[in-house]
Design a protein around this motif. Structure first.
Motif, PDB file in Angstrom:
ATOM      1  N   GLU A  32       0.760  19.334 -19.966  1.00  0.00           N
ATOM      2  CA  GLU A  32      -0.093  18.694 -18.972  1.00  0.00           C
ATOM      3  C   GLU A  32      -1.090  20.334 -19.616  1.00  0.00           C
ATOM      4  N   LEU A  33      -1.149  21.316 -19.122  1.00  0.00           N
ATOM      5  CA  LEU A  33      -2.471  21.705 -19.360  1.00  0.00           C
ATOM      6  C   LEU A  33      -3.429  21.979 -21.110  1.00  0.00           C
ATOM      7  N   GLY A  34      -1.809  21.238 -21.698  1.00  0.00           N
ATOM      8  CA  GLY A  34      -3.139  20.822 -23.202  1.00  0.00           C
ATOM      9  C   GLY A  34      -3.670  19.932 -23.160  1.00  0.00           C
TER      10      GLY A  34
ATOM     11  N   LEU B 257      -3.774  14.415 -27.973  1.00  0.00           N
ATOM     12  CA  LEU B 257      -3.233  14.598 -28.817  1.00  0.00           C
ATOM     13  C   LEU B 257      -2.716  16.249 -28.408  1.00  0.00           C
ATOM     14  N   ALA B 258      -3.700  16.636 -27.725  1.00  0.00           N
ATOM     15  CA  ALA B 258      -3.260  18.706 -27.059  1.00  0.00           C
ATOM     16  C   ALA B 258      -2.142  18.735 -26.454  1.00  0.00           C
ATOM     17  N   GLY B 259      -1.655  17.572 -25.616  1.00  0.00           N
ATOM     18  CA  GLY B 259      -0.222  17.618 -24.433  1.00  0.00           C
ATOM     19  C   GLY B 259       0.483  17.800 -25.453  1.00  0.00           C
ATOM     20  N   PRO B 260       1.495  16.781 -26.915  1.00  0.00           N
ATOM     21  CA  PRO B 260       2.233  17.165 -27.689  1.00  0.00           C
ATOM     22  C   PRO B 260       2.418  19.005 -28.345  1.00  0.00           C
ATOM     23  N   ALA B 261       0.959  18.826 -28.725  1.00  0.00           N
ATOM     24  CA  ALA B 261       0.131  20.105 -29.750  1.00  0.00           C
ATOM     25  C   ALA B 261       0.978  21.275 -28.421  1.00  0.00           C
ATOM     26  N   PHE B 262       0.420  21.338 -27.493  1.00  0.00           N
ATOM     27  CA  PHE B 262       0.848  22.642 -26.344  1.00  0.00           C
ATOM     28  C   PHE B 262       2.528  22.491 -26.262  1.00  0.00           C
TER      29      PHE B 262
ATOM     30  N   VAL C 113       9.669  17.177 -25.730  1.00  0.00           N
ATOM     31  CA  VAL C 113       9.200  17.391 -25.216  1.00  0.00           C
ATOM     32  C   VAL C 113       7.844  16.323 -25.962  1.00  0.00           C
ATOM     33  N   GLY C 114       7.387  17.240 -26.361  1.00  0.00           N
ATOM     34  CA  GLY C 114       6.345  16.695 -27.282  1.00  0.00           C
ATOM     35  C   GLY C 114       6.949  16.412 -29.055  1.00  0.00           C
ATOM     36  N   PHE C 115       8.043  15.891 -29.232  1.00  0.00           N
ATOM     37  CA  PHE C 115       8.517  15.131 -30.092  1.00  0.00           C
ATOM     38  C   PHE C 115       8.534  13.419 -29.876  1.00  0.00           C
TER      39      PHE C 115
END
Length: 387
Positions: free
Chosen positions: A10-12, A108-113, A316-318
């Motif tokens: 979520e910080l992403g 996109l930033a969520g999974p990226a983080f 989680v990202g995947f």
């Protein structure tokens, strides 16, 4: 672990949203009743909530908990309300009025983080503990095995499996396990000569009599129990190793999922919260039984937990990148569709897609839960009570 991983996810979203000057109402660690709250100078309410199983970011003006795209009529009504309340200049600060490319990057930033977190954790582990591995050199070939039939010999060094580079015994073993009953190409080095062999790993129980007796996978019939190599790594080398390990884990997930969809695996190794908790417990029990100083046990356990956390973060990202409307991947798919067609997706279609997505996600959760209780032997135990 889950709360930390999801909060970083979520910080992403939050960080990239604030980079584009998007107004955010709330950042919560946990769900449910708010226990602590504090508002910063930007108007963001930072919260600690009662249920510590994740977190969320709420953008200003986003009244729909699914964050579905509003209809043109809703957008216009929202624009008028914001203009009357705050002035026309404030409209651009709201998420739904941001350009599509900015919304795409925010999502996109969520999974990226998650991947960044995994790379960071694995980099620290490699830097502190170095890299240790057993080379993928064959020490023995089991008679009448797929390896013997394919022509493998003791001394062969496995260079790649199915076109993927191999360095260690674990690399080779994982790729073999994921290719049961599938003709697979092996590139090997035999006394300086490059050879290509084709073998079909035999499907076997991976842990017969162990904690997960239902897990099956490929077995080639080779022994790679050679001497371990230990390599100290500087920070840059550790970063390279952490990055490589992250993408290797992601590739493993993709390979396994693709084999499920092609009917080559039954999916019984997909697990959920019960399986993750049991795995963490098993690791803790195993370390507690080691005869060593307490500080050494705690040290090794801490770094094992760190690696475990990294792999959960990759998962989680995947998962969030899957094109399911309730997940980040679904939002990304909608944004891409709108960008290509220049048309807003109707509320009716979004509602229908969201309902289907909820069924799919709940189905996946139930399937993972069933695998977990089946793999730990609970279903067999309960069945035995009534037999």
């Amino acid at each position: 672990m889950i709360s930390l991983i999801v909060s970083f996810h979520e910080l992403g979203h939050f960080s990239v949203a604030r980079l584009f000057k998007t107004r955010v109402e709330r950042f919560s660690v946990g769900f449910g009743k708010i226990l602590l709250r504090k508002r910063d100078k930007n108007g963001v309410e930072w919260c600690l909530s009662a249920l510590p199983l994740g977190g969320y970011v709420k953008f200003a003006g986003d009244e729909n908990i699914t964050s579905m795209m509003p209809s043109p009529e809703e957008m216009e009504a929202s624009r008028i309300a914001i203009t009357e309340r705050e002035g026309a200049a404030a409209v651009k600060d709201y998420y739904h009025f941001k350009p599509l490319w900015q919304k795409f990057l925010i999502i996109l930033a969520g999974p990226a983080f998650n991947f960044i977190l995994a790379i960071g954790i694995l980099t620290i582990v490699f830097w502190v503990m170095g890299d240790s591995y057993v080379p993928a050199r064959i020490m023995r070939v089991v008679p009448d095995s797929p390896a013997a039939a394919a022509g493998f010999l003791p001394g062969d060094m496995i260079l790649s499996v199915d076109g993927r580079d191999v360095r260690s015994r674990e690399d080779a073993r994982l790729m073999i396990v994921l290719r049961a009953d599938t003709a697979t190409r092996f590139d090997i080095d035999r006394s300086g000569k490059h050879l290509t062999l084709t073998a079909t790993p035999r499907r076997v129980a991976l842990e017969p009599g162990g904690p997960n007796p239902n897990a099956t996978g490929g077995q080639l019939g080779i022994d790679m129990n050679g001497p371990e190599v230990e390599v100290p790594l500087n920070p840059l080398q550790a970063l390279v190793a952490g990055n490589a390990q992250t993408w290797k884990a992601l590739d493993t997930n993709l390979t396994y999922i693709s084999r499920i969809f092609t009917g080559k695996e039954n999916g019984n190794q997909i697990g959920g919260i019960v399986g993750m908790t049991k795995a963490a417990g098993d690791v803790t029990v195993a370390y507690s039984q080691v005869k060593a100083p307490l500080w050494q046990i705690a040290y090794n356990l801490f770094f094992t937990y760190l690696q475990y956390m990294a792999y959960i973060s990759i998962g989680v990202g995947f998962l969030n990148l899957l094109p399911i409307p309730a997940l980040d991947g679904g939002h990304l798919a909608f944004i891409l569709w709108q960008g290509v067609t220049k048309k807003t997706i109707s509320a009716g279609f979004q509602n229908a897609a969201f309902r289907i997505a909820i069924v799919l996600v709940l189905g996946l959760m139930l399937f993972a839960f069933w695998n977990d209780i089946n793999n730990i032997g609970l279903t067999k135990f309960i069945g035995g009570l009534f037999s």
